[in-house]
Design an enzyme around this catalytic site. Structure first.
Site, mmCIF file in Angstrom:
data_model
loop_
_atom_site.group_PDB
_atom_site.id
_atom_site.type_symbol
_atom_site.label_atom_id
_atom_site.label_comp_id
_atom_site.label_asym_id
_atom_site.label_seq_id
_atom_site.Cartn_x
_atom_site.Cartn_y
_atom_site.Cartn_z
ATOM 1 N N GLU A 167 0.891 -1.825 13.158
ATOM 2 C CA GLU A 167 1.001 -3.290 13.220
ATOM 3 C C GLU A 167 1.358 -3.776 14.624
ATOM 4 O OE1 GLU A 167 3.800 -4.035 10.064
ATOM 5 O OE2 GLU A 167 2.212 -4.102 8.543
ATOM 6 N N LYS A 190 3.215 1.993 16.101
ATOM 7 C CA LYS A 190 4.363 1.856 15.204
ATOM 8 C C LYS A 190 4.449 3.037 14.227
ATOM 9 C CE LYS A 190 6.238 -1.475 11.850
ATOM 10 N NZ LYS A 190 5.909 -2.582 10.954
ATOM 11 N N GLN A 191 3.308 3.442 13.699
ATOM 12 C CA GLN A 191 3.298 4.492 12.669
ATOM 13 C C GLN A 191 1.917 5.126 12.662
ATOM 14 O OE1 GLN A 191 3.573 0.907 10.059
ATOM 15 N NE2 GLN A 191 2.875 2.349 8.487
ATOM 16 N N TRP A 222 0.837 -1.204 0.000
ATOM 17 C CA TRP A 222 0.000 0.000 0.000
ATOM 18 C C TRP A 222 0.870 1.252 0.000
ATOM 19 C CZ3 TRP A 222 -1.517 3.219 4.575
ATOM 20 C CH2 TRP A 222 -0.653 3.046 5.660
ATOM 21 N N ASP A 223 2.158 1.080 0.285
ATOM 22 C CA ASP A 223 3.102 2.197 0.266
ATOM 23 C C ASP A 223 2.993 2.979 -1.045
ATOM 24 O OD1 ASP A 223 3.893 0.163 2.048
ATOM 25 O OD2 ASP A 223 5.990 0.739 1.991
HETATM 26 C C1 BGC Z 1 4.924 -1.097 7.638
HETATM 27 C C2 BGC Z 1 3.869 -1.211 6.546
HETATM 28 C C3 BGC Z 1 4.545 -1.146 5.212
HETATM 29 C C4 BGC Z 1 5.673 -2.175 5.099
HETATM 30 C C5 BGC Z 1 6.475 -2.030 3.827
HETATM 31 C C6 BGC Z 1 5.966 -2.186 7.445
HETATM 32 O O1 BGC Z 1 6.963 -2.075 8.404
HETATM 33 O O2 BGC Z 1 4.344 -1.229 8.912
HETATM 34 O O3 BGC Z 1 2.935 -0.172 6.687
HETATM 35 O O4 BGC Z 1 3.623 -1.362 4.201
HETATM 36 O O5 BGC Z 1 6.569 -2.024 6.173
HETATM 37 O O6 BGC Z 1 7.085 -0.781 3.750
#
Ligand code: BGC
Length: 767
Positions: free
Chosen positions: A489, A601-602, A358-359
């Site tokens: 996550e 986490k984000q 999804w990035d």
């Molecule tokens: C992030 C995801 C991301 C993935 C790839 C993960 O660490 O939590 O949001 O899509 O890395 O960049």
């Protein structure tokens, strides 16, 4: 492992001094790519120290059989691996009988690497004393041609300093490579044969299972003091996967012997006869010659920079950071081919497998939209359109029906290949980002044609998914979404992740609106799509029930939407009260402890506020930012950029700047102590957003560009360009004023700090 050893420079990434401990990190940082292929900055000559060998070809992958402890229904069969490709850069070197290896030399002095981002080449030089006493100086230049994108060139020169030397260059091709990232230690390549004639050689290999055929090729020329030498190669095919040539050159003390190697790949993705195609590539490259190819490389990069450069005055580290990000994004994806996408590690490593997360939709599309021709972003959208059938199959595997589409968390060809259940089955918010990108593309480019042609079918599949995924709660008399993982996550299997619920409702609303619009304005497309999807008004009414009665967890006490139903049950200790020794928590704590913690986490709720900023007031944004940021550990590279943008909007400029540095120099300064695994390519687009959308405050509202320029106190000024609907607008922000200029033929009205400003072609407007 060393951090922060890269020398500050406006245009180059520079390392000085040979340090065995930073070889793997530098291999990532000095990586090269041209959209078609890429490679880590491995030494050409053999190296017996710690190294991570990696060369990658866009679109070529291997479906590595899933490895999990306990199989669950619905798991994908495989995890697509970014595939380490045959090595064509290798040149072993023998000097007076001794193999050159920086790990075993008596001394290595004046070691220097430079990645020249302005012109797109990588240079390495050093002086070494071998065990046999021979002292040499070495200069190597390498680039992957942007013009002839199936080829690259190496110019490797050696000068013996204290004695005459017999130098044997041993350029080779080797398909006997293995992946660092492999589930079962299997071989991924099946050698099909090797051939050579004159100074050129070919090794052809095919991937097991996916059956991609790739010919790896080389052509070599030898020079002495710059003059071509007619030296016959001693040619040996070691076996059907490796070919080595040997060129012996007698160099007197002070004379410079060099080899020019052209190499690269031709793949069955693009050619039926890959050997024939390889011969053609060699022919074209030789017709131009090394010097011309190098000049064309500089021109190609000048062209890229012309549109995508961001300048920052008065802060060289920030300048180097943003250019490194822009450079890497352009090395990874050129937009020429809609079968390709942007992997989180690009061509710099293997972690994360697959190429598409999804990035791409959430973070990368804005960069490509604003710095390239609009067809590039359209290609990225088309990639998902072409994979719609697979997304429908993917949803069907999980029990969804009627054309509901669930796009994969990670993919190469449309099939899901992530295999942790809490991600594969639960991190379904990704589906929303794909719909959001369609909206964002139309909002920015004004090109509506994508929606009736392709986008609407995607929106319908996604709306069907959300309708089926929601559950009616009799208790709440509303729809809920159970058992999900949000962007954070660090929480799994939670109920009513606000971001997911909000996005689900928005997707249904947006799809319904587009159905109405296409029905009214594009009747032929409407009839085709309705025929294909068998959608009718009754079904849309069912969707609407879900969207209109979606439940959103909210705390009256704090006045904020809750990340998920149970968020307030957590022990709400802020990150700054957490002992530093406990961080990063993903390396220090058990997963169990992380899941119970309040640490984020984000951006999660804040990701929703980023996408839908215009749905909320400033006060709401501030309240949510102040509530959630203090619990956020930013352990995903995607985190700092969103927070930088929001901090800037809220006028928290010190915070915005700190987050900016963290996103822009994440790899250069190795904040997460993992750059040796590869660079964080997709978050680099987030860095671009932090300047353009954060500091520059760029937004598109009702077809008009808006800016709210702000400047960190550390900077004297900065500038960027935006391709807005085929007109190029340049924005230069200083401490007290902002200048606009336009390359184009139509006047553009922009809104600056709320006031309309007219910018005429080829004139400068100061606000
Ligand atoms: C992030 C995801 C991301 C993935 C790839 C993960 O660490 O939590 O949001 O899509 O890395 O960049």
């Amino acid at each position: 492992m060393h951090q922060d050893y890269i020398k500050p420079d406006n245009w180059s990434i520079i390392e000085e001094g040979f340090d065995r401990d930073s070889v793997k990190s530098s291999e990532s940082l000095f990586s090269l790519g041209n959209g078609r292929m890429g490679q880590r900055a491995n030494f050409e000559e053999s190296y017996s120290g710690e190294t991570f060998q990696g060369s990658y070809i866009a679109g070529i992958y291997y479906p590595d059989k899933t490895k999990v402890g306990w199989w669950k229904n619905g798991y994908p069969e495989y995890f697509a691996k970014v595939l380490n490709a045959p090595n064509w850069i290798g040149i072993d070197i023998e000097i007076n009988g001794e193999n050159l290896d920086l790990n075993t030399c008596v001394s290595v002095d004046n070691f220097r690497r430079e990645l020249n981002m302005k012109e797109g080449w990588y240079h390495r030089s050093f002086e070494a004393k071998l065990q046999n006493g021979t002292e040499i100086s070495v200069n190597v230049c390498r680039f992957l041609s942007m013009e002839l994108d199936e080829s690259g060139c190496i110019h490797y020169e050696i000068t013996p300093k204290n004695t005459d030397a017999k130098i044997v260059f041993k350029p080779y091709l080797d398909a006997g490579v293995h992946n660092e990232d492999a589930n079962w230690e299997e071989k991924f390549w099946e050698p099909l044969g090797a051939s050579h004639s004159g100074n050129e050689a070919f090794v052809t290999a095919r991937t097991f299972k996916t059956h991609f055929t790739v010919t790896t090729f080389m052509h070599n020329a030898i020079l002495l003091d710059g003059n071509a030498q007619a030296i016959d190669a001693e040619r040996s095919s070691i076996n059907n996967e490796k070919i080595v040539f040997g060129y012996a050159v007698a160099a007197a003390k002070g004379q410079t012997a060099s080899i020019q190697k052209i190499g690269g790949y031709t793949a069955s993705l693009n050619h039926t006869d890959t050997v024939l195609a390889a011969k053609d590539v060699i022919k074209s490259a030789r017709a131009k010659g090394y010097e011309t190819l190098l000049e064309e490389q500089a021109e190609a990069w000048a062209h890229i920079w012309e549109m995508s450069d961001i300048t920052i005055d008065g802060d060289v580290k920030a300048q180097q950071g943003i250019r490194f990000n822009i450079f890497q994004l352009n090395q990874t994806y050129s937009g020429k081919d809609s079968r390709l996408n942007i992997g989180p590690k690009g061509f710099t490593g293997e972690k994360y497998g697959g190429s598409t997360y999804w990035d791409t939709e959430a973070y990368c599309i804005p960069f490509y939209m604003a710095t390239k021709d609009q067809h590039v972003a359209r290609n990225l959208l088309t990639y998902r359109y072409n994979q719609l059938d697979k997304a429908i199959e993917n949803a069907a595997k999980l029990g969804f029906t009627n054309g509901a589409a669930l796009y994969p968390m990670v993919t190469m060809n449309g099939e899901e290949c992530h295999n942790e259940w809490e991600i594969t089955f639960e991190e379904i918010h990704r589906n929303g980002a794909i719909a959001f990108a369609i909206y964002n593309y139309h909002r920015f480019t004004g090109d509506y044609s994508y929606i009736p042609e392709k986008g609407l079918e995607v929106l319908i599949g996604i709306a069907r998914f959300w309708h089926q995924r929601a559950t009616f709660s009799a208790d709440k008399n509303q729809y809920v979404i159970l058992g999900v993982t949000g962007p954070n996550e660090y929480e799994n299997n939670v109920n009513n992740n606000w971001y997911t619920n909000y996005l689900a409702k928005w997707c249904i609303d947006y799809a319904s609106q587009q159905i109405e619009k296409v029905k009214a304005d594009f009747p032929a497309d409407f009839a085709r799509i309705m025929g294909k999807t068998k959608l009718d008004d009754v079904e849309i009414l069912h969707w609407r029930k879900v969207a209109d009665h979606m439940y959103f967890p909210f705390s009256e006490k704090f006045g904020v939407f809750l990340q998920q139903d149970g968020f307030l049950d957590k022990e709400l200790v802020k990150v700054h009260d957490l002992d530093k020794s406990q961080r990063p928590i993903n390396q220090k704590w058990s997963w169990d402890r992380i899941l119970r913690s309040p640490y984020i986490k984000q951006a999660d709720v804040l990701q929703g506020f980023y996408f839908f900023e215009d749905h909320f007031s400033m006060e709401q944004l501030e309240k949510h930012f102040d509530f959630y940021e203090p619990f956020t550990v930013h352990e995903s590279s995607l985190s700092p950029c969103v927070h930088s943008i929001q901090a800037a909007v809220l006028g928290k400029m010190d915070m915005a700047y700190t987050f900016y540095l963290r996103t822009s120099r994440l790899d250069l300064d190795d904040y997460n102590k993992e750059v040796e695994e590869g660079c964080h390519i997709t978050s680099m687009a987030g860095t671009w957003m932090s300047i353009v959308e954060g500091f520059g405050g760029m937004r598109v509202k009702d077809d008009v560009l808006h800016f709210t320029p702000r400047i960190p106190k550390e900077w004297k000024g900065y500038s960027f360009k935006i391709n807005f609907r085929n007109q190029i607008l340049k924005i230069s922000v200083g401490a007290n004023e902002t200048k606009f200029s336009l390359e184009g033929d139509r006047e553009v009205t922009v809104v600056v700090n709320g006031k309309a400003v007219s910018v005429e072609p080829n004139s400068l407007v100061t606000v």
